[in-house]
Enzyme design. Structure first.
Site, PDB file in Angstrom:
ATOM      1  CG  HIS A   1     149.067  71.372  76.162  1.00 44.20           C
ATOM      2  ND1 HIS A   1     148.409  72.265  76.973  1.00 44.20           N
ATOM      3  CD2 HIS A   1     149.931  72.103  75.414  1.00 44.20           C
ATOM      4  CE1 HIS A   1     148.875  73.484  76.731  1.00 44.20           C
ATOM      5  NE2 HIS A   1     149.779  73.407  75.788  1.00 44.20           N
TER       6      HIS A   1
ATOM      7  NE  ARG B   1     144.843  67.953  78.293  1.00 45.62           N
ATOM      8  CZ  ARG B   1     146.085  67.879  78.769  1.00 45.62           C
ATOM      9  NH1 ARG B   1     146.633  68.888  79.394  1.00 45.62           N
ATOM     10  NH2 ARG B   1     146.794  66.771  78.613  1.00 45.62           N
TER      11      ARG B   1
ATOM     12  CE1 TYR C   1     149.159  64.512  80.076  1.00 47.76           C
ATOM     13  CE2 TYR C   1     150.937  64.282  78.478  1.00 47.76           C
ATOM     14  CZ  TYR C   1     149.792  64.928  78.921  1.00 47.76           C
ATOM     15  OH  TYR C   1     149.278  65.978  78.195  1.00 47.76           O
TER      16      TYR C   1
END
Lengths: 329, 340
Positions: free
Chosen positions: A252, A248, A260
């Site tokens: 998100h 990814r 992170y």
């Protein structure tokens, strides 16, 4: 060399590779434009991308037929396009317009298009897999030979719905294909904290079905594995579980800076960028010329411009519509 | 005149058979499966075993295993598969073995199934059969009346028949409806309640209640198993207290037949709202609110409610009896109301 012929050592014809390239480019640019619109405040809800997942979303659906059922997840925008969805319809969804497929009732890929047999996801991860098992069941009962393809993430694969669906589909030998898109992070939680076994495909053994782990940035690997699974399902031999390993590359969703994620990990995966990978392959094999590349780029941008313009000029639904349509006639 | 009353009063023209509540459900299912090949059954132990309560006994042999599907033990998969099949044009009837276990499929039903038409503009013609209710010493996990959880979620139609006649007419209507219908069938009524059912085909419109006993002094608004307690109590009130009680059987909980409720309350001016589900957060609260909003000037007494205790369903007989409403409790509530 004729475009409809396969070259030695190639899985697909030149024509087909060019289609795949076009769809992957389109997916990448579509999502870039979504991010831009989000930053301009034109998208009222969230903006999710599948940057890094284009080969999986596009290559998997390329193995489907028109009459097959598709249940995409939020990082599979390319799958909508390959299945025949228009950019205009997708953009209308994102912008919450009244003439969108959901008529503004839901955003992003959350719509159904029964003519194209696309049934979008809801936000509850895993919730579509039992439904995909249901369309697979309907196909089996009606002897339609249609298969159902659906997706879940590394995190979402832990939801009970996934287990129940695979338990049912494996026993009933339903024509169901589940791709676990292992993109290394479930929101902020790394995949190491989502599973204790080595590969997600190991879980297939528990259901007595075939399981494969593939490089999800490699269009050939995605297509060939999915094609095999589709053929198997169509022959009545039951479901297949495929773990597609990707990254990814974005957060998100658009609001998430993803601090992170270790920079080094992103740099490593950048080298395997699926869109660049197919582009390099096609250029080096002279399937794609530099002129063609430019032409495809221009075509993609022109189509996007049209879709954005069309969606922005389309009206919101009338407010009172909110009260209508809870029940069917 | 209500259709059912019409049917009952015209017995000269109707050939009636006396059957049990459970037979009525079976007959309705059977007829619809004969009529429409897109109807199929899916659930646990419904085929070879004929269902935990034998509602589908004999179905496998007649309709075959493609239309009477014994599944793995997985309620989410059952509901999800039924939803998927319904969206693409089948008419599945899913059985949740005991309605208590519907909790396992709650996310599918509430997040997915119920909102499909609103979000997708597609029909989802499916029925979920939910054997429910207490009074069979089932304890905390085989006794629930979970209708209120779904009453709160827009998108479902909900029915809860009390008689064989209604059970058959409603299962047939539910199967033909283009929406997800939750069909609550009371386990204690299965073999305890018998009634006349016409041999000829009939349907009961979802959303229409039925006056099971006409009266002038007090209205009991109820459904399911409590209809029978209300009818017994009404007879006690008439014979021992000279009070005329009307019993309104809702039959459908969603949509509610508010017209029928309001017309009864406007006639009697006193109302008891009763259900076997526990009181707090039960459907009776919504009904009471509607009555107070729309019939306030007709009321001669505060709206009374009766239901189970706000506890889990206890197992041991004296505990369960204390927990549940019964005819005596209905009589007591009606006597209190009669005093106003």
């Amino acid at each position: 060399m004729a475009k409809d012929q396969k070259r030695k050592n190639n899985l697909l014809t030149d024509e087909q590779y060019l289609q795949l390239y076009y769809f992957m480019k389109l997916t990448r640019e579509y999502e870039e434009s979504i991010l831009k619109l989000y930053r301009q405040g034109k998208i009222v809800g969230g903006a999710y991308t599948g940057n890094g997942n284009e080969a999986t979303a596009v290559g998997s659906v390329f193995a489907l037929e028109k009459h097959d059922y598709l249940f995409p997840m939020h990082r599979d925008m390319g799958s909508h396009l390959v299945k025949g969805q228009s950019l205009r319809n997708l953009m209308l969804q994102h912008l919450g317009r009244g003439n969108s497929l959901s008529k503004g009732r839901d955003g992003t890929g959350h719509y159904a298009d029964p003519l194209l047999r696309i049934y979008g996801n809801i936000s509850h991860l895993g919730a579509m897999i039992p439904m995909a098992a249901g369309t697979a069941l309907a196909s089996k009962l009606r002897k339609e030979k249609s298969v159902s393809l659906t997706f879940i993430g590394d995190g979402g694969s832990n939801v009970g719905d996934v287990h129940e669906s695979l338990a049912m589909a494996s026993v009933m030998k339903l024509p169901l294909i589940l791709i676990i898109e292992n993109n290394q992070f479930a929101y902020s939680t790394p995949v190491q904290k989502q599973k204790a076994m080595e590969k997600y495909s190991d879980r297939a053994q528990g259901y007595g079905i075939p399981g494969f782990t593939i490089d999800g940035t490699d269009i050939d690997a995605v297509y060939s594995t999915c094609k095999e699974a589709v053929d198997r399902a169509r022959r009545g031999e039951g479901p297949t579980l495929i773990e597609s390993v990707t990254m990814r590359m974005h957060g998100h969703s658009a609001h998430d800076g993803a601090e992170y994620v270790p920079k080094q990990l992103l740099e490593e995966w950048k080298k395997k960028d699926p869109v660049e990978r197919i582009e390099k392959k096609l250029l080096s094999e002279n399937i794609l010329s530099h002129t063609q590349k430019e032409e495809i780029g221009k075509k993609v941008m022109a189509e996007l411009e049209d879709a954005i313009q069309f969606a922005i000029e389309s009206p919101y639904p009338p407010a009172e519509d909110a009260a209508l349509g809870v029940y069917a006639e | 005149m209500q259709l059912s009353a019409f049917m009952r009063n015209n017995f000269f023209t109707e050939i009636m058979a006396t059957i049990t509540y459970i037979e009525a459900i079976s007959k309705g299912l059977w007829e619809e499966m004969e009529r429409d090949s897109s109807v199929f059954l899916i659930g646990e132990d419904i085929g070879v075993f004929g269902g935990a309560f034998k509602v589908t006994k004999g179905f496998l042999k007649h309709f075959g295993e493609e239309r009477v599907i014994d599944t793995v033990l997985a309620e989410t998969a059952i509901i999800g598969a039924a939803t998927g099949a319904a969206v693409v044009g089948m008419r599945p009837v899913a059985e949740i073995q005991f309605s208590d276990f519907v909790t396992t499929a709650f996310s599918q039903l509430v997040n997915n199934t119920a909102s499909i038409h609103y979000r997708w503009h597609l029909s989802c013609p499916m029925v979920v059969r939910l054997p429910s209710g207490a009074g069979i010493h089932g304890g905390p996990f085989h006794s629930r009346n979970p209708e209120a959880w779904f009453f709160h979620q827009p998108g479902f139609k909900i029915v809860a028949p009390s008689t064989p006649y209604d059970a058959k007419g409603l299962i047939k209507a539910a199967i033909r409806d283009n929406n997800p219908v939750l069909y609550f069938e009371h386990k204690r009524l299965y073999r305890h309640i018998k009634g006349e059912v016409p041999e000829t085909e009939y349907l009961i419109e979802i959303g229409k209640g039925d006056i099971k006993r006409e009266g002038n002094d007090i209205s009991v608004i109820t459904y399911g198993s409590m209809v029978h307690m209300a009818l017994e109590a009404a007879e006690v009130l008439r014979s021992e207290h000279g009070v005329s009680v009307e019993v309104v059987d809702l039959r459908s909980l969603m949509p509610l037949d508010t017209e029928l409720i309001f017309s009864s309350v406007r006639k009697t001016g006193k109302v008891l709202v009763a259900h076997e589900d526990n009181i707090t957060g039960g459907i009776g609260g919504e009904i009471s609110a509607l009555i107070s909003q729309h019939c306030f000037e007709y009321l001669d007494a505060p709206i009374q409610r009766l239901g189970s205790l706000d506890t889990p369903t206890p197992y041991s007989p004296p505990l369960e009896e204390f927990f549940l409403p019964n005819t005596k409790k209905v009589v007591a509530a009606l006597i209190e109301l009669a005093k106003y």
